[in-house]
Design an enzyme around this catalytic site. Structure first.
Site, PDB file in Angstrom:
ATOM      1  N   VAL A   1      -8.940  -9.316  -3.771  1.00  0.00           N
ATOM      2  CA  VAL A   1     -10.151  -8.423  -3.462  1.00  0.00           C
ATOM      3  C   VAL A   1     -11.250  -9.227  -3.881  1.00  0.00           C
ATOM      4  O   VAL A   1     -11.656  -9.757  -5.015  1.00  0.00           O
ATOM      5  CB  VAL A   1     -10.099  -7.260  -4.409  1.00  0.00           C
ATOM      6  CG1 VAL A   1     -11.367  -6.223  -3.950  1.00  0.00           C
ATOM      7  CG2 VAL A   1      -8.779  -6.643  -4.305  1.00  0.00           C
TER       8      VAL A   1
ATOM      9  N   ASP B   1       3.016   2.955  -4.775  1.00  0.00           N
ATOM     10  CA  ASP B   1       2.450   1.911  -5.713  1.00  0.00           C
ATOM     11  C   ASP B   1       1.327   2.532  -6.683  1.00  0.00           C
ATOM     12  O   ASP B   1       0.274   2.089  -6.970  1.00  0.00           O
ATOM     13  CB  ASP B   1       2.167   0.581  -5.306  1.00  0.00           C
ATOM     14  CG  ASP B   1       1.870  -0.655  -6.354  1.00  0.00           C
ATOM     15  OD1 ASP B   1       2.578  -0.241  -7.502  1.00  0.00           O
ATOM     16  OD2 ASP B   1       1.168  -1.370  -6.150  1.00  0.00           O
TER      17      ASP B   1
ATOM     18  N   LYS C   1     -10.327  -6.521   0.929  1.00  0.00           N
ATOM     19  CA  LYS C   1      -9.032  -6.992   0.375  1.00  0.00           C
ATOM     20  C   LYS C   1      -8.661  -7.998   1.517  1.00  0.00           C
ATOM     21  O   LYS C   1      -8.567  -7.428   2.685  1.00  0.00           O
ATOM     22  CB  LYS C   1      -8.129  -5.764   0.494  1.00  0.00           C
ATOM     23  CG  LYS C   1      -6.761  -6.155  -0.298  1.00  0.00           C
ATOM     24  CD  LYS C   1      -5.920  -4.880  -0.268  1.00  0.00           C
ATOM     25  CE  LYS C   1      -6.556  -4.058  -1.257  1.00  0.00           C
ATOM     26  NZ  LYS C   1      -6.511  -4.623  -2.645  1.00  0.00           N
TER      27      LYS C   1
END
Length: 388
Positions: A113, A224, A127
């Site tokens: 990032v 996630d 990103k």
């Protein structure tokens, strides 16, 4: 008999006048010479600066032309969403291509990032993803267009993406306060999250995740959920990041539902065993996140990993021993034990070993709103002190 008058100083005065006149002419000539020399130097300096300026403009114009040419090439593509990225394509691509190691603000399983600052000081997070890990262009871009259409106050806004020969670059809003992981675990922080601020983070994160599960069509399973994927703005409003990426960034030849994506410590037992992500596996991860907020410890903290436990097992052990105060992060001096009990009860339900017994994210959100936030104080952030 008279003598003629003699004036001995007349000749010397005349000579002195001539000498003074010559000196004046010499000084005047010297000054003219100095001024002329300085003027010539100044002119030469201005000419040099002008040449440098022209050269800089020529280089900028050349780079501008090269970038514009690259924009129209087949291997470079820039797509922006919502119409709220008010920059020309070549300007964005030029900034993207100039990013280097000094601009890195983080890294993880989904890529590096960067912070990208535009000429008007507009700041974005970029990103960078290796194209070898992102599957086919058509599938990746169609999925990104779905993600780019999603807007919610508790979700990080995807502004657009750029396809370069080697990389895919996703452009997000930049959130200055960083991640929840930073605020909870970085020792160098001058401030610590108060208990009321942690409750606000829990509520906002639940809203964002519930939106993905229940209000998006098709629904989105995050896969996630963790503290480093909860970002905060200046008002400590949480925003869930990296939603939808775990589904995309897998081996192109692998079956998506059998590839485990996520972070150890947050993963539901059934997800680890089967590799199949569901809404209930997200709920489990959110329950672990709640425990992280309460304890101030990472899910794999060494204090209980040495005992063969994770944060869920550690919490259950302490609650059975009725050591509620031991569970709570000691850096918080505004803890309300009633809300701690409520949060731990919700976390226990979210992390139930049987996914069928876990609530949905809408139910979790309702529990947080009804049982936790109503008595919550209005101040959400406190300065770091000896007590907090």
């Amino acid at each position: 008999m008279g003598f003629p008058a003699v004036l001995p100083h007349a000749a010397s005065d005349e000579a002195a006048a001539v000498s003074t006149k010559r000196s004046s002419r010499y000084i005047k000539g010297l000054l003219i010479g100095i001024v002329s020399t300085l003027g010539l130097v100044l002119i030469m300096l201005l000419v040099f600066l002008w040449i440098c300026l022209l050269s800089k403009k020529e280089r900028a114009a050349k780079k501008y032309t090269e970038v514009k040419k690259q924009v129209v090439q087949e291997n470079t593509k820039l797509i922006t969403f919502h119409g709220d990225l008010p920059y020309a394509s070549y300007e964005i691509i030029e900034k993207l291509e100039s990013l280097d190691e000094e601009d890195v603000v983080g890294s993880g399983g989904f890529g590096t990032v960067y912070r990208m600052v535009m000429n008007d000081c507009g700041t974005f997070a970029v990103k960078r993803i290796d194209r070898n890990h992102a599957g086919s262009d058509q599938l990746f871009e169609s999925e990104l267009e779905i993600l780019g259409s999603i807007k919610h106050i508790n979700l990080v806004n995807l502004r657009g993406y750029c396809r370069l020969p080697t990389w895919r670059l996703l452009i997000y809003d930049f959130l200055s306060m960083g991640s929840l992981d930073d605020l909870l675990h970085e020792k160098d922080r001058e401030h610590s999250l108060s208990w009321s601020a942690r409750l606000r983070v829990a509520l906002g994160s639940a809203r964002g995740l519930a939106y993905l599960h229940h209000d998006c069509s098709p629904k989105i399973i995050h896969r996630d959920i963790k503290s480093s994927n909860i970002l905060l703005d200046e008002s400590l409003e949480p925003r869930v990041s990296d939603f939808g990426l775990a589904k995309l960034l897998v081996d192109e030849d692998a079956h998506v539902t059998t590839v485990v994506a996520g972070t150890f410590g947050y993963l539901a037992p059934e997800y680890l065993q089967s590799g199949r992500a569901t809404e209930k596996s997200d709920v489990y991860s959110f329950g672990v996140l709640l425990l992280e907020l309460v304890t101030g410890k990472r899910p794999t903290d060494s204090s209980f990993v040495k005992k063969g436990l994770n944060v869920v097992g550690w919490m259950n052990t302490l609650l059975k021993e009725k050591q509620l105060e031991t569970v709570v992060d000691k850096r918080c001096n505004d803890v309300d034990l009633k809300t701690v009990e409520a949060i731990l009860e919700i976390a226990a339900r979210c992390t139930d070993a049987n996914p069928d017994n876990r609530p949905t994210m809408n139910q979790v959100l309702q529990l947080l709103e009804q049982e936790v936030m109503s008595p919550c104080p209005s101040d959400f952030y406190e300065s770091h002190s000896d007590d907090c």
